[in-house]
Design a protein around this motif. Structure first.
Motif, PDB file in Angstrom:
ATOM      1  N   GLU A   5       5.344  79.684  26.305  1.00 54.12           N
ATOM      2  CA  GLU A   5       5.149  79.066  27.627  1.00 54.12           C
ATOM      3  C   GLU A   5       5.681  79.959  28.748  1.00 54.12           C
ATOM      4  N   SER A  34       5.933  83.053  31.274  1.00 49.83           N
ATOM      5  CA  SER A  34       4.841  83.610  32.049  1.00 49.83           C
ATOM      6  C   SER A  34       5.343  84.800  32.866  1.00 49.83           C
ATOM      7  N   GLU A  47       3.635  74.369  35.516  1.00 52.62           N
ATOM      8  CA  GLU A  47       3.466  73.304  34.518  1.00 52.62           C
ATOM      9  C   GLU A  47       4.805  72.995  33.823  1.00 52.62           C
ATOM     10  N   VAL A  48       5.582  74.036  33.552  1.00 52.84           N
ATOM     11  CA  VAL A  48       6.868  73.862  32.886  1.00 52.84           C
ATOM     12  C   VAL A  48       7.884  73.232  33.836  1.00 52.84           C
ATOM     13  N   GLU A  99       7.367  71.367  36.380  1.00 48.32           N
ATOM     14  CA  GLU A  99       7.020  69.964  36.641  1.00 48.32           C
ATOM     15  C   GLU A  99       7.354  69.081  35.435  1.00 48.32           C
ATOM     16  N   ARG A 100       7.206  69.618  34.237  1.00 47.84           N
ATOM     17  CA  ARG A 100       7.503  68.854  33.025  1.00 47.84           C
ATOM     18  C   ARG A 100       9.005  68.745  32.777  1.00 47.84           C
TER      19      ARG A 100
END
Length: 188
Positions: free
Chosen positions: A31, A33, A62-63, A65-66
């Motif tokens: 994950e 980047s 995405e990470v 936010e998660r």
């Protein structure tokens, strides 16, 4: 007057938290980047400040936010969990929103203390020696929440903490400016 208490007592009485970075089950290496916010792990934590490397991975949106609970805030103090356990860094405003990596531990202090002052205290020879003596592991030292909770703190009044942090911060700023000038002179 200086009050002595442990980091754990301070957090229990006044608030704040200690958080270990996400484990591999929460954040997998695939994950990572090249874009997003820097992931702060032991390699980015210096003695007092954070320093990005060319190969510092990033956490994409995405990470973040998660896993928003791993985003750093200005005034946090970050430690490496493995190896150089005596290194810690005070998070500057410009580093707000960077991501706590899996081999990092974040300390968030209550507003009743000056986090920069405590950050400087973590840089003292006495506290760094304490951390090295109390870290676990024989092959590679390891730091955890229980060890950090036992770190003794010397806490003068909040006004005194702010005054000390201001003076030390001005000296750090002067050192950084001198390093920039010296680097430019060397390149010439």
């Amino acid at each position: 007057m200086t009050n002595t208490e442990t980091l754990g007592e301070l957090i229990q009485e006044k608030g704040g938290s200690i958080k270990t970075g996400p484990f591999g089950t929460m954040l997998k290496a695939n994950e990572y980047s090249e874009t997003g916010v820097p992931i702060i792990s032991v390699g980015e934590v210096g003695y007092g400040s954070l320093s990005l490397r060319r190969d510092t991975p990033c956490a994409p949106v995405e990470v973040t936010e998660r896993l928003p609970e791993y985003l750093l805030e200005a005034g946090d103090i970050v430690f490496g969990r493995k190896g150089a356990v005596d290194r810690s860094a005070w998070v500057k405003e410009s580093e707000k929103g960077w991501f706590l990596g899996s081999d990092g531990i974040r300390v968030r202090l209550p507003s009743t203390v000056d986090s920069r002052y405590v950050g400087y205290q973590f840089q003292s020879e006495a506290t760094r020696s304490w951390l090295l003596q109390h870290a676990s592991g024989s092959t590679m030292l390891s730091l955890n929440q229980k060890v950090l909770e036992r770190v003794p703190l010397q806490l003068p009044t909040l006004d005194q903490q702010r005054a000390i942090a201001e003076v030390l911060g001005a000296l750090d700023d002067k050192i950084a400016a001198n390093n920039i000038v010296a680097g430019a002179a060397e390149r010439l």
